[in-house]
Design an enzyme around this catalytic site. Structure first.
Site, PDB file in Angstrom:
ATOM      1  N   LYS A 293       0.831  -1.201   0.000  1.00 45.48           N
ATOM      2  CA  LYS A 293       0.000   0.000   0.000  1.00 45.48           C
ATOM      3  C   LYS A 293       0.868   1.254   0.000  1.00 45.48           C
ATOM      4  O   LYS A 293       0.624   2.195  -0.751  1.00 45.48           O
ATOM      5  CB  LYS A 293      -0.902   0.011   1.243  1.00 45.48           C
ATOM      6  CG  LYS A 293      -1.628   1.324   1.445  1.00 45.48           C
ATOM      7  CD  LYS A 293      -2.500   1.319   2.678  1.00 45.48           C
ATOM      8  CE  LYS A 293      -1.814   1.737   3.932  1.00 45.48           C
ATOM      9  NZ  LYS A 293      -1.605   3.170   4.111  1.00 45.48           N
ATOM     10  N   ASN A 294       1.900   1.254   0.854  1.00 45.76           N
ATOM     11  CA  ASN A 294       2.692   2.479   1.012  1.00 45.76           C
ATOM     12  C   ASN A 294       3.608   2.772  -0.171  1.00 45.76           C
ATOM     13  O   ASN A 294       4.229   3.828  -0.217  1.00 45.76           O
ATOM     14  CB  ASN A 294       3.517   2.423   2.303  1.00 45.76           C
ATOM     15  CG  ASN A 294       2.644   2.656   3.527  1.00 45.76           C
ATOM     16  OD1 ASN A 294       1.443   2.935   3.398  1.00 45.76           O
ATOM     17  ND2 ASN A 294       3.228   2.547   4.704  1.00 45.76           N
TER      18      ASN A 294
ATOM     19  N   CYS B 267      -5.976  13.555  12.892  1.00 47.28           N
ATOM     20  CA  CYS B 267      -5.653  12.161  12.583  1.00 47.28           C
ATOM     21  C   CYS B 267      -5.593  11.386  13.882  1.00 47.28           C
ATOM     22  O   CYS B 267      -5.194  11.917  14.912  1.00 47.28           O
ATOM     23  CB  CYS B 267      -4.327  12.082  11.864  1.00 47.28           C
ATOM     24  SG  CYS B 267      -3.814  10.412  11.565  1.00 47.28           S
TER      25      CYS B 267
ATOM     26  N   ARG C 283       0.420  14.836  13.078  1.00 50.62           N
ATOM     27  CA  ARG C 283       1.239  14.474  11.914  1.00 50.62           C
ATOM     28  C   ARG C 283       1.282  15.684  10.999  1.00 50.62           C
ATOM     29  O   ARG C 283       0.507  15.812  10.067  1.00 50.62           O
ATOM     30  CB  ARG C 283       0.638  13.259  11.206  1.00 50.62           C
ATOM     31  CG  ARG C 283       0.651  12.030  12.080  1.00 50.62           C
ATOM     32  CD  ARG C 283      -0.085  10.891  11.427  1.00 50.62           C
ATOM     33  NE  ARG C 283       0.754  10.133  10.538  1.00 50.62           N
ATOM     34  CZ  ARG C 283       0.304   9.090   9.835  1.00 50.62           C
ATOM     35  NH1 ARG C 283      -0.946   8.731   9.895  1.00 50.62           N
ATOM     36  NH2 ARG C 283       1.123   8.421   9.050  1.00 50.62           N
TER      37      ARG C 283
ATOM     38  N   ASP D 132       4.783   0.660  11.906  1.00 53.96           N
ATOM     39  CA  ASP D 132       3.564   0.026  11.390  1.00 53.96           C
ATOM     40  C   ASP D 132       3.413  -1.433  11.831  1.00 53.96           C
ATOM     41  O   ASP D 132       2.405  -2.072  11.526  1.00 53.96           O
ATOM     42  CB  ASP D 132       3.528   0.104   9.856  1.00 53.96           C
ATOM     43  CG  ASP D 132       3.226   1.518   9.365  1.00 53.96           C
ATOM     44  OD1 ASP D 132       2.865   2.374  10.193  1.00 53.96           O
ATOM     45  OD2 ASP D 132       3.352   1.762   8.153  1.00 53.96           O
TER      46      ASP D 132
ATOM     47  N   ARG E 113      -8.791  -0.511   4.673  1.00 56.70           N
ATOM     48  CA  ARG E 113      -7.933   0.525   4.095  1.00 56.70           C
ATOM     49  C   ARG E 113      -6.577  -0.061   3.720  1.00 56.70           C
ATOM     50  O   ARG E 113      -5.947   0.428   2.787  1.00 56.70           O
ATOM     51  CB  ARG E 113      -7.701   1.657   5.110  1.00 56.70           C
ATOM     52  CG  ARG E 113      -8.900   2.544   5.322  1.00 56.70           C
ATOM     53  CD  ARG E 113      -8.487   3.728   6.160  1.00 56.70           C
ATOM     54  NE  ARG E 113      -7.221   4.248   5.688  1.00 56.70           N
ATOM     55  CZ  ARG E 113      -6.300   4.828   6.453  1.00 56.70           C
ATOM     56  NH1 ARG E 113      -6.506   4.983   7.731  1.00 56.70           N
ATOM     57  NH2 ARG E 113      -5.174   5.269   5.944  1.00 56.70           N
TER      58      ARG E 113
HETATM   59  C1  UD1 Z   1       4.488   6.923   6.243  1.00 52.82           C
HETATM   60  C2  UD1 Z   1       3.630   5.712   6.077  1.00 52.82           C
HETATM   61  C3  UD1 Z   1       3.114   5.233   7.430  1.00 52.82           C
HETATM   62  C4  UD1 Z   1       4.290   4.996   8.381  1.00 52.82           C
HETATM   63  C5  UD1 Z   1       5.182   6.221   8.439  1.00 52.82           C
HETATM   64  C6  UD1 Z   1       6.448   5.986   9.243  1.00 52.82           C
HETATM   65  C7  UD1 Z   1       2.625   5.899   3.886  1.00 52.82           C
HETATM   66  C8  UD1 Z   1       1.411   6.113   3.072  1.00 52.82           C
HETATM   67  N1  UD1 Z   1       2.509   6.020   5.215  1.00 52.82           N
HETATM   68  O1  UD1 Z   1       3.693   7.961   6.803  1.00 52.82           O
HETATM   69  O2  UD1 Z   1       2.385   4.014   7.231  1.00 52.82           O
HETATM   70  O3  UD1 Z   1       3.794   4.738   9.674  1.00 52.82           O
HETATM   71  O4  UD1 Z   1       5.584   6.622   7.116  1.00 52.82           O
HETATM   72  O5  UD1 Z   1       7.160   4.912   8.745  1.00 52.82           O
HETATM   73  O6  UD1 Z   1       3.676   5.593   3.358  1.00 52.82           O
HETATM   74  N2  UD1 Z   1       6.693  14.734  10.444  1.00 52.82           N
HETATM   75  C9  UD1 Z   1       6.799  16.080  10.712  1.00 52.82           C
HETATM   76  N3  UD1 Z   1       6.551  16.956   9.698  1.00 52.82           N
HETATM   77  C10 UD1 Z   1       6.219  16.565   8.438  1.00 52.82           C
HETATM   78  C11 UD1 Z   1       6.122  15.180   8.172  1.00 52.82           C
HETATM   79  C12 UD1 Z   1       6.365  14.288   9.208  1.00 52.82           C
HETATM   80  O7  UD1 Z   1       7.094  16.483  11.824  1.00 52.82           O
HETATM   81  O8  UD1 Z   1       6.014  17.412   7.562  1.00 52.82           O
HETATM   82  C13 UD1 Z   1       6.947  13.758  11.529  1.00 52.82           C
HETATM   83  C14 UD1 Z   1       5.725  12.898  11.864  1.00 52.82           C
HETATM   84  O9  UD1 Z   1       4.874  13.537  12.764  1.00 52.82           O
HETATM   85  C15 UD1 Z   1       6.380  11.669  12.438  1.00 52.82           C
HETATM   86  C16 UD1 Z   1       7.683  11.537  11.639  1.00 52.82           C
HETATM   87  O10 UD1 Z   1       7.909  12.827  11.075  1.00 52.82           O
HETATM   88  O11 UD1 Z   1       6.707  11.893  13.771  1.00 52.82           O
HETATM   89  C17 UD1 Z   1       7.655  10.498  10.541  1.00 52.82           C
HETATM   90  O12 UD1 Z   1       6.506  10.665   9.748  1.00 52.82           O
HETATM   91  P1  UD1 Z   1       6.519  10.302   8.195  1.00 52.82           P
HETATM   92  O13 UD1 Z   1       7.660   9.380   7.910  1.00 52.82           O
HETATM   93  O14 UD1 Z   1       6.431  11.543   7.404  1.00 52.82           O
HETATM   94  O15 UD1 Z   1       5.146   9.505   8.052  1.00 52.82           O
HETATM   95  P2  UD1 Z   1       4.196   9.462   6.782  1.00 52.82           P
HETATM   96  O16 UD1 Z   1       5.000   9.679   5.549  1.00 52.82           O
HETATM   97  O17 UD1 Z   1       3.012  10.312   7.013  1.00 52.82           O
END
Ligand code: UD1
Length: 429
Positions: A22-23, A126, A131, A316, A408
Protein backbone atom coordinates in the site's frame (compact mmCIF):
# COMPACT_ATOMS: atom_id res chain seq x y z
CA UNK A 1 -20.83 -1.33 9.37
CA UNK A 2 -19.06 -4.64 8.83
CA UNK A 3 -17.58 -6.57 11.73
CA UNK A 4 -15.17 -9.47 11.87
CA UNK A 5 -15.86 -12.48 14.06
CA UNK A 6 -12.95 -14.63 15.17
CA UNK A 7 -12.91 -17.80 17.24
CA UNK A 8 -9.44 -18.24 18.63
CA UNK A 9 -7.33 -21.32 19.21
CA UNK A 10 -6.70 -22.70 15.74
CA UNK A 11 -3.21 -23.08 14.31
CA UNK A 12 -2.58 -21.62 10.86
CA UNK A 13 -1.41 -23.89 8.06
CA UNK A 14 -0.99 -23.20 4.36
CA UNK A 15 0.02 -20.36 2.09
CA UNK A 16 -0.78 -16.67 2.30
CA UNK A 17 -0.09 -14.64 -0.83
CA UNK A 18 1.45 -11.24 -0.05
CA UNK A 19 -0.06 -8.28 -1.88
CA UNK A 20 1.61 -5.23 -3.35
CA UNK A 21 2.61 -2.62 -0.77
CA UNK A 22 0.00 0.00 0.00
CA UNK A 23 2.69 2.48 1.01
CA UNK A 24 4.39 2.14 -2.37
CA UNK A 25 1.22 1.94 -4.46
CA UNK A 26 -0.10 5.28 -3.16
CA UNK A 27 2.95 7.44 -4.01
CA UNK A 28 3.43 5.53 -7.30
CA UNK A 29 -0.14 6.41 -8.29
CA UNK A 30 0.52 10.03 -7.32
CA UNK A 31 3.65 10.03 -9.52
CA UNK A 32 1.34 9.65 -12.53
CA UNK A 33 0.58 13.38 -12.14
CA UNK A 34 4.15 14.13 -13.24
CA UNK A 35 3.65 13.14 -16.87
CA UNK A 36 1.23 13.59 -19.76
CA UNK A 37 1.97 10.03 -20.75
CA UNK A 38 0.52 6.85 -19.27
CA UNK A 39 1.96 5.22 -16.16
CA UNK A 40 1.09 1.53 -15.85
CA UNK A 41 1.33 0.01 -12.39
CA UNK A 42 1.16 -3.74 -11.85
CA UNK A 43 0.55 -5.62 -8.59
CA UNK A 44 -1.56 -2.83 -7.10
CA UNK A 45 -3.45 -4.12 -4.04
CA UNK A 46 -7.25 -3.92 -3.94
CA UNK A 47 -7.69 -1.63 -0.96
CA UNK A 48 -10.04 1.12 0.10
CA UNK A 49 -7.13 3.60 0.17
CA UNK A 50 -6.24 2.74 -3.43
CA UNK A 51 -9.85 3.29 -4.57
CA UNK A 52 -10.01 6.57 -2.70
CA UNK A 53 -6.80 7.78 -4.32
CA UNK A 54 -8.17 6.76 -7.75
CA UNK A 55 -11.09 9.03 -7.00
CA UNK A 56 -8.85 11.90 -5.85
CA UNK A 57 -6.64 11.60 -8.93
CA UNK A 58 -9.67 11.55 -11.26
CA UNK A 59 -10.69 14.81 -9.67
CA UNK A 60 -7.43 16.31 -10.93
CA UNK A 61 -8.15 14.94 -14.40
CA UNK A 62 -6.27 11.64 -14.33
CA UNK A 63 -7.91 8.86 -16.37
CA UNK A 64 -7.62 5.69 -14.36
CA UNK A 65 -8.32 2.35 -15.99
CA UNK A 66 -8.22 -0.89 -14.09
CA UNK A 67 -7.34 -3.84 -16.30
CA UNK A 68 -9.49 -6.91 -16.04
CA UNK A 69 -8.01 -10.25 -15.13
CA UNK A 70 -5.94 -12.00 -17.75
CA UNK A 71 -5.56 -15.73 -18.33
CA UNK A 72 -3.62 -17.39 -15.54
CA UNK A 73 -4.45 -14.73 -12.98
CA UNK A 74 -6.50 -15.33 -9.88
CA UNK A 75 -7.75 -13.22 -7.02
CA UNK A 76 -4.23 -13.19 -5.58
CA UNK A 77 -2.81 -11.33 -8.55
CA UNK A 78 -2.76 -7.61 -7.91
CA UNK A 79 -4.59 -5.30 -10.26
CA UNK A 80 -3.02 -3.35 -13.10
CA UNK A 81 -3.79 0.37 -13.15
CA UNK A 82 -3.25 2.61 -16.13
CA UNK A 83 -3.02 6.21 -15.05
CA UNK A 84 -3.05 8.89 -17.67
CA UNK A 85 -2.70 12.52 -16.58
CA UNK A 86 -2.74 13.99 -20.09
CA UNK A 87 -4.56 17.11 -18.91
CA UNK A 88 -4.70 18.32 -15.33
CA UNK A 89 -8.13 19.91 -15.07
CA UNK A 90 -7.96 20.97 -11.44
CA UNK A 91 -4.98 21.69 -9.18
CA UNK A 92 -7.12 21.77 -6.03
CA UNK A 93 -7.32 18.79 -3.68
CA UNK A 94 -10.38 19.51 -1.52
CA UNK A 95 -10.75 18.96 2.22
CA UNK A 96 -13.47 16.31 1.97
CA UNK A 97 -11.05 14.06 0.06
CA UNK A 98 -7.68 14.86 1.66
CA UNK A 99 -9.12 14.52 5.15
CA UNK A 100 -9.99 10.88 4.43
CA UNK A 101 -6.42 9.87 3.68
CA UNK A 102 -3.33 11.77 4.72
CA UNK A 103 -1.12 10.49 1.91
CA UNK A 104 -3.32 12.29 -0.62
CA UNK A 105 -1.65 15.51 0.56
CA UNK A 106 1.38 14.26 -1.39
CA UNK A 107 -0.26 15.30 -4.69
CA UNK A 108 1.09 18.76 -3.85
CA UNK A 109 4.65 18.00 -5.04
CA UNK A 110 3.83 16.71 -8.54
CA UNK A 111 1.09 19.32 -9.08
CA UNK A 112 3.28 22.32 -8.32
CA UNK A 113 6.23 20.80 -10.20
CA UNK A 114 4.24 20.22 -13.38
CA UNK A 115 1.54 22.91 -13.26
CA UNK A 116 3.32 25.65 -11.32
CA UNK A 117 0.54 25.71 -8.74
CA UNK A 118 -1.36 23.55 -6.31
CA UNK A 119 -4.04 24.16 -3.72
CA UNK A 120 -4.22 21.27 -1.32
CA UNK A 121 -6.22 21.03 1.86
CA UNK A 122 -4.27 20.53 5.08
CA UNK A 123 -4.88 16.90 6.08
CA UNK A 124 -6.61 17.77 9.33
CA UNK A 125 -6.97 15.67 12.46
CA UNK A 126 -5.65 12.16 12.58
CA UNK A 127 -6.08 9.33 15.02
CA UNK A 128 -2.37 8.79 15.61
CA UNK A 129 -1.07 12.00 17.06
CA UNK A 130 0.06 15.18 15.43
CA UNK A 131 1.24 14.47 11.91
CA UNK A 132 2.22 17.84 10.49
CA UNK A 133 3.18 18.69 6.91
CA UNK A 134 5.87 21.28 7.65
CA UNK A 135 8.68 19.20 6.09
CA UNK A 136 6.71 18.93 2.84
CA UNK A 137 6.28 22.69 2.73
CA UNK A 138 9.98 23.24 3.51
CA UNK A 139 10.84 20.99 0.54
CA UNK A 140 8.69 23.00 -1.84
CA UNK A 141 10.02 26.31 -0.51
CA UNK A 142 13.60 25.08 -0.95
CA UNK A 143 12.76 24.19 -4.56
CA UNK A 144 11.54 27.75 -5.12
CA UNK A 145 7.78 27.57 -4.54
CA UNK A 146 5.94 30.29 -2.68
CA UNK A 147 3.77 28.87 0.05
CA UNK A 148 0.71 30.46 1.63
CA UNK A 149 -1.86 28.99 3.94
CA UNK A 150 -5.40 30.23 3.43
CA UNK A 151 -8.59 28.88 4.95
CA UNK A 152 -7.10 25.50 5.70
CA UNK A 153 -5.53 25.14 2.27
CA UNK A 154 -1.87 25.20 1.31
CA UNK A 155 -1.29 27.28 -1.80
CA UNK A 156 1.97 26.45 -3.51
CA UNK A 157 3.02 28.56 -6.49
CA UNK A 158 6.03 28.34 -8.77
CA UNK A 159 4.93 29.90 -12.06
CA UNK A 160 8.40 29.59 -13.56
CA UNK A 161 8.84 26.01 -12.42
CA UNK A 162 10.86 24.51 -9.59
CA UNK A 163 14.62 24.69 -9.29
CA UNK A 164 16.93 22.03 -7.80
CA UNK A 165 18.25 22.67 -4.29
CA UNK A 166 19.92 21.05 -1.30
CA UNK A 167 17.38 19.77 1.20
CA UNK A 168 18.30 18.48 4.63
CA UNK A 169 15.57 16.98 6.77
CA UNK A 170 15.76 17.57 10.52
CA UNK A 171 14.07 14.20 11.05
CA UNK A 172 13.47 11.24 8.75
CA UNK A 173 10.12 11.52 6.99
CA UNK A 174 8.86 9.01 4.46
CA UNK A 175 6.21 11.31 3.02
CA UNK A 176 8.44 14.39 2.78
CA UNK A 177 11.11 12.29 1.04
CA UNK A 178 8.46 11.21 -1.50
CA UNK A 179 7.49 14.86 -1.99
CA UNK A 180 11.13 15.86 -2.50
CA UNK A 181 11.80 12.99 -4.94
CA UNK A 182 8.74 13.65 -7.05
CA UNK A 183 9.01 17.44 -7.13
CA UNK A 184 12.77 17.38 -7.82
CA UNK A 185 12.26 14.97 -10.72
CA UNK A 186 10.65 17.84 -12.68
CA UNK A 187 12.81 20.65 -11.26
CA UNK A 188 15.60 22.35 -13.22
CA UNK A 189 19.05 21.14 -12.22
CA UNK A 190 20.22 19.03 -9.33
CA UNK A 191 18.60 18.36 -5.96
CA UNK A 192 20.38 16.69 -3.09
CA UNK A 193 18.30 15.25 -0.24
CA UNK A 194 20.14 14.69 3.04
CA UNK A 195 18.74 12.57 5.88
CA UNK A 196 16.34 11.01 3.38
CA UNK A 197 14.06 8.15 4.41
CA UNK A 198 15.58 4.80 3.37
CA UNK A 199 12.35 2.80 3.32
CA UNK A 200 12.00 0.22 0.51
CA UNK A 201 8.94 2.12 -0.74
CA UNK A 202 11.20 5.14 -1.40
CA UNK A 203 13.48 2.91 -3.44
CA UNK A 204 10.48 1.58 -5.37
CA UNK A 205 9.16 5.04 -6.20
CA UNK A 206 12.66 6.20 -7.20
CA UNK A 207 12.99 3.17 -9.52
CA UNK A 208 9.72 4.10 -11.20
CA UNK A 209 10.75 7.77 -11.56
CA UNK A 210 14.00 6.61 -13.20
CA UNK A 211 11.94 4.58 -15.71
CA UNK A 212 9.96 7.77 -16.33
CA UNK A 213 13.17 9.63 -17.20
CA UNK A 214 14.43 11.19 -13.96
CA UNK A 215 18.06 10.66 -12.98
CA UNK A 216 18.20 9.52 -9.37
CA UNK A 217 21.13 8.12 -7.43
CA UNK A 218 21.34 6.95 -3.85
CA UNK A 219 17.69 6.01 -3.15
CA UNK A 220 17.81 3.60 -0.20
CA UNK A 221 20.64 5.59 1.42
CA UNK A 222 20.44 8.81 3.45
CA UNK A 223 21.66 10.98 0.57
CA UNK A 224 19.78 11.06 -2.71
CA UNK A 225 20.87 12.97 -5.82
CA UNK A 226 18.24 13.88 -8.40
CA UNK A 227 18.78 15.47 -11.80
CA UNK A 228 15.42 16.85 -12.84
CA UNK A 229 14.02 16.27 -16.32
CA UNK A 230 12.01 18.72 -18.42
CA UNK A 231 9.39 16.11 -19.14
CA UNK A 232 8.81 12.67 -17.74
CA UNK A 233 7.49 9.88 -19.90
CA UNK A 234 5.40 6.72 -19.92
CA UNK A 235 6.59 3.77 -17.82
CA UNK A 236 5.44 0.43 -16.46
CA UNK A 237 6.28 -0.60 -12.94
CA UNK A 238 5.28 -3.42 -10.56
CA UNK A 239 4.56 -2.48 -6.92
CA UNK A 240 6.92 -4.23 -4.49
CA UNK A 241 5.50 -6.72 -1.95
CA UNK A 242 4.02 -5.32 1.26
CA UNK A 243 6.52 -5.75 4.10
CA UNK A 244 3.96 -4.65 6.70
CA UNK A 245 1.44 -7.23 5.53
CA UNK A 246 4.27 -9.79 5.55
CA UNK A 247 5.27 -8.92 9.12
CA UNK A 248 1.66 -8.93 10.23
CA UNK A 249 1.00 -12.46 8.99
CA UNK A 250 4.36 -13.64 10.33
CA UNK A 251 3.21 -12.42 13.75
CA UNK A 252 -0.21 -14.01 13.29
CA UNK A 253 1.50 -17.38 12.75
CA UNK A 254 3.83 -16.80 15.70
CA UNK A 255 0.74 -16.06 17.78
CA UNK A 256 -1.58 -18.84 16.66
CA UNK A 257 1.15 -21.43 15.97
CA UNK A 258 1.35 -23.43 12.77
CA UNK A 259 3.27 -23.44 9.52
CA UNK A 260 2.61 -20.90 6.78
CA UNK A 261 4.41 -19.80 3.63
CA UNK A 262 4.10 -16.08 2.93
CA UNK A 263 4.25 -16.32 -0.84
CA UNK A 264 5.97 -13.51 -2.70
CA UNK A 265 7.34 -11.96 0.52
CA UNK A 266 10.90 -10.64 0.50
CA UNK A 267 12.90 -11.11 3.70
CA UNK A 268 15.31 -8.23 3.06
CA UNK A 269 12.39 -5.80 3.34
CA UNK A 270 11.83 -6.62 7.01
CA UNK A 271 15.01 -8.16 8.35
CA UNK A 272 14.81 -6.44 11.75
CA UNK A 273 11.27 -7.67 12.37
CA UNK A 274 12.11 -11.22 11.26
CA UNK A 275 15.18 -11.30 13.52
CA UNK A 276 13.01 -10.20 16.43
CA UNK A 277 10.44 -12.90 15.71
CA UNK A 278 13.21 -15.50 15.61
CA UNK A 279 14.38 -14.27 19.01
CA UNK A 280 10.84 -14.61 20.28
CA UNK A 281 10.81 -18.24 19.18
CA UNK A 282 9.33 -18.36 15.68
CA UNK A 283 11.13 -20.44 13.10
CA UNK A 284 11.65 -18.41 9.98
CA UNK A 285 13.20 -19.62 6.74
CA UNK A 286 13.54 -18.03 3.36
CA UNK A 287 12.30 -20.28 0.57
CA UNK A 288 12.01 -19.95 -3.21
CA UNK A 289 8.39 -19.04 -2.77
CA UNK A 290 8.83 -16.43 -0.05
CA UNK A 291 9.14 -16.72 3.71
CA UNK A 292 8.10 -19.74 5.76
CA UNK A 293 7.04 -19.10 9.36
CA UNK A 294 6.58 -21.89 11.88
CA UNK A 295 5.90 -22.17 15.54
CA UNK A 296 5.05 -25.33 17.44
CA UNK A 297 3.55 -25.45 20.92
CA UNK A 298 6.51 -23.79 22.66
CA UNK A 299 5.84 -20.47 24.38
CA UNK A 300 7.16 -17.16 23.12
CA UNK A 301 10.11 -15.32 24.64
CA UNK A 302 9.64 -11.64 25.53
CA UNK A 303 11.47 -8.91 23.55
CA UNK A 304 12.59 -5.32 23.94
CA UNK A 305 12.49 -3.01 20.96
CA UNK A 306 12.04 0.59 19.88
CA UNK A 307 10.47 1.57 16.57
CA UNK A 308 12.78 3.41 14.18
CA UNK A 309 12.96 4.47 10.56
CA UNK A 310 14.07 1.77 8.10
CA UNK A 311 16.05 -0.45 8.54
CA UNK A 312 14.85 -0.32 12.16
CA UNK A 313 11.72 -1.98 13.53
CA UNK A 314 8.74 -0.34 11.74
CA UNK A 315 6.16 1.64 13.66
CA UNK A 316 3.56 0.03 11.39
CA UNK A 317 4.28 -3.33 13.08
CA UNK A 318 4.35 -2.00 16.64
CA UNK A 319 0.73 -2.78 17.52
CA UNK A 320 0.97 -6.30 16.06
CA UNK A 321 4.12 -7.04 18.06
CA UNK A 322 2.41 -5.81 21.20
CA UNK A 323 -0.47 -8.22 20.62
CA UNK A 324 2.02 -11.04 20.16
CA UNK A 325 3.99 -10.16 23.29
CA UNK A 326 0.82 -10.09 25.36
CA UNK A 327 1.19 -13.87 25.53
CA UNK A 328 4.96 -14.10 25.91
CA UNK A 329 6.53 -15.83 28.92
CA UNK A 330 7.80 -12.72 30.65
CA UNK A 331 7.88 -8.95 30.33
CA UNK A 332 8.44 -7.14 27.04
CA UNK A 333 9.11 -3.48 26.39
CA UNK A 334 8.14 -1.64 23.22
CA UNK A 335 9.03 2.02 22.70
CA UNK A 336 7.32 4.07 20.00
CA UNK A 337 9.67 6.75 18.69
CA UNK A 338 7.97 7.77 15.43
CA UNK A 339 4.42 8.83 16.31
CA UNK A 340 2.84 10.24 19.42
CA UNK A 341 -0.28 8.59 20.69
CA UNK A 342 0.16 5.42 18.67
CA UNK A 343 -1.01 3.24 21.54
CA UNK A 344 -4.75 3.29 20.94
CA UNK A 345 -4.75 -0.50 20.67
CA UNK A 346 -3.61 -0.86 24.28
CA UNK A 347 -7.02 -0.41 25.87
CA UNK A 348 -8.64 -2.73 23.33
CA UNK A 349 -5.98 -5.42 23.87
CA UNK A 350 -6.65 -5.04 27.59
CA UNK A 351 -10.27 -6.00 26.92
CA UNK A 352 -8.95 -9.36 25.72
CA UNK A 353 -6.96 -9.77 28.92
CA UNK A 354 -3.58 -8.32 27.91
CA UNK A 355 -1.59 -6.68 30.71
CA UNK A 356 0.03 -3.55 29.35
CA UNK A 357 1.33 -0.56 31.23
CA UNK A 358 2.06 2.71 29.45
CA UNK A 359 4.70 5.15 30.55
CA UNK A 360 5.21 7.95 28.03
CA UNK A 361 6.31 6.37 24.82
CA UNK A 362 7.16 2.99 26.33
CA UNK A 363 4.73 0.13 26.79
CA UNK A 364 5.56 -2.64 29.23
CA UNK A 365 3.77 -5.85 28.40
CA UNK A 366 3.49 -8.54 31.01
CA UNK A 367 2.80 -11.75 29.19
CA UNK A 368 -0.31 -13.66 30.28
CA UNK A 369 -1.09 -17.31 29.78
CA UNK A 370 -4.50 -16.78 28.30
CA UNK A 371 -6.38 -14.13 26.37
CA UNK A 372 -10.16 -14.26 26.29
CA UNK A 373 -12.41 -13.20 23.42
CA UNK A 374 -14.43 -9.97 23.76
CA UNK A 375 -16.02 -7.30 21.59
CA UNK A 376 -13.32 -4.79 20.57
CA UNK A 377 -13.12 -1.70 18.42
CA UNK A 378 -10.66 -1.05 15.59
CA UNK A 379 -9.17 2.45 15.99
CA UNK A 380 -6.71 2.74 13.15
CA UNK A 381 -5.27 0.59 10.46
CA UNK A 382 -2.40 -1.13 12.24
CA UNK A 383 -4.10 -1.12 15.64
CA UNK A 384 -7.07 -2.99 14.25
CA UNK A 385 -5.02 -5.81 12.82
CA UNK A 386 -3.31 -6.23 16.20
CA UNK A 387 -6.74 -7.08 17.61
CA UNK A 388 -7.17 -9.75 14.96
CA UNK A 389 -3.79 -11.25 15.90
CA UNK A 390 -4.70 -11.29 19.58
CA UNK A 391 -8.10 -12.80 18.81
CA UNK A 392 -6.51 -15.69 16.89
CA UNK A 393 -5.03 -16.91 20.16
CA UNK A 394 -7.85 -15.85 22.50
CA UNK A 395 -10.25 -18.33 23.99
CA UNK A 396 -13.77 -17.99 22.65
CA UNK A 397 -15.17 -15.36 20.33
CA UNK A 398 -13.90 -11.89 19.53
CA UNK A 399 -15.93 -9.46 17.47
CA UNK A 400 -13.87 -6.67 15.92
CA UNK A 401 -16.00 -3.61 15.18
CA UNK A 402 -15.26 -0.78 12.72
CA UNK A 403 -13.30 -2.98 10.34
CA UNK A 404 -13.28 -0.31 7.63
CA UNK A 405 -9.89 0.57 9.11
CA UNK A 406 -8.68 -2.90 8.11
CA UNK A 407 -10.06 -2.58 4.60
CA UNK A 408 -7.93 0.52 4.10
CA UNK A 409 -4.74 -1.47 4.27
CA UNK A 410 -5.24 -5.24 4.27
CA UNK A 411 -6.45 -6.98 1.14
CA UNK A 412 -8.91 -9.83 1.78
CA UNK A 413 -7.57 -10.31 5.30
CA UNK A 414 -10.28 -12.67 6.47
CA UNK A 415 -10.08 -14.84 3.34
CA UNK A 416 -6.30 -15.10 3.59
CA UNK A 417 -6.48 -16.19 7.25
CA UNK A 418 -9.51 -18.44 6.80
CA UNK A 419 -7.71 -20.19 3.96
CA UNK A 420 -5.06 -21.21 6.51
CA UNK A 421 -7.60 -22.59 8.92
CA UNK A 422 -8.49 -19.59 11.10
CA UNK A 423 -12.11 -19.39 12.25
CA UNK A 424 -12.69 -15.86 10.97
CA UNK A 425 -15.58 -14.35 9.08
CA UNK A 426 -16.95 -11.00 8.08
CA UNK A 427 -20.38 -10.14 9.37
CA UNK A 428 -22.01 -7.61 7.07
CA UNK A 429 -24.04 -4.63 8.19
C1 UD1 B 1 4.49 6.92 6.24
C2 UD1 B 1 3.63 5.71 6.08
C3 UD1 B 1 3.11 5.23 7.43
C4 UD1 B 1 4.29 5.00 8.38
C5 UD1 B 1 5.18 6.22 8.44
C6 UD1 B 1 6.45 5.99 9.24
C7 UD1 B 1 2.62 5.90 3.89
C8 UD1 B 1 1.41 6.11 3.07
N1 UD1 B 1 2.51 6.02 5.21
O1 UD1 B 1 3.69 7.96 6.80
O2 UD1 B 1 2.38 4.01 7.23
O3 UD1 B 1 3.79 4.74 9.67
O4 UD1 B 1 5.58 6.62 7.12
O5 UD1 B 1 7.16 4.91 8.75
O6 UD1 B 1 3.68 5.59 3.36
N2 UD1 B 1 6.69 14.73 10.44
C9 UD1 B 1 6.80 16.08 10.71
N3 UD1 B 1 6.55 16.96 9.70
C10 UD1 B 1 6.22 16.56 8.44
C11 UD1 B 1 6.12 15.18 8.17
C12 UD1 B 1 6.37 14.29 9.21
O7 UD1 B 1 7.09 16.48 11.82
O8 UD1 B 1 6.01 17.41 7.56
C13 UD1 B 1 6.95 13.76 11.53
C14 UD1 B 1 5.73 12.90 11.86
O9 UD1 B 1 4.87 13.54 12.76
C15 UD1 B 1 6.38 11.67 12.44
C16 UD1 B 1 7.68 11.54 11.64
O10 UD1 B 1 7.91 12.83 11.08
O11 UD1 B 1 6.71 11.89 13.77
C17 UD1 B 1 7.65 10.50 10.54
O12 UD1 B 1 6.51 10.66 9.75
P1 UD1 B 1 6.52 10.30 8.19
O13 UD1 B 1 7.66 9.38 7.91
O14 UD1 B 1 6.43 11.54 7.40
O15 UD1 B 1 5.15 9.50 8.05
P2 UD1 B 1 4.20 9.46 6.78
O16 UD1 B 1 5.00 9.68 5.55
O17 UD1 B 1 3.01 10.31 7.01
Amino acid sequence: MDRIRIRGGRALKGTIPISGAKNAALPLMIASLLTEETLVLDNVPRLADVSLLQHILSNHGVDVTVSGKRAGENENTGQTLQLSARTIVDTTAPYHLVSKMRASFWVIGPLVARMGEARVSMPGGCAIGIRPVDFHLDVLRALGAEIDIEEGYVLARAPKGLKGARIEFPKVSVGATHTALMAASLARGETVIENAAREPEIVDVAACLVKMGARIEGAGSSTIHIQGAKHLRAARHPVLPDRIETGTYAMAVAMAGGDVVLAGARAELLQTALDLLRKAGAEITVTNEGIRVRRDGAGLAPVEVATAPFPGFPTDLQAQLMALMSRARGTSRITETIFENRFMHVQELARLGARIHLDGETATIEGVEKLKGAPVMATDLRASVSLVIAALAAEGETMVHRVYHLDRGFERLEQKLAHCGAAIERVAG
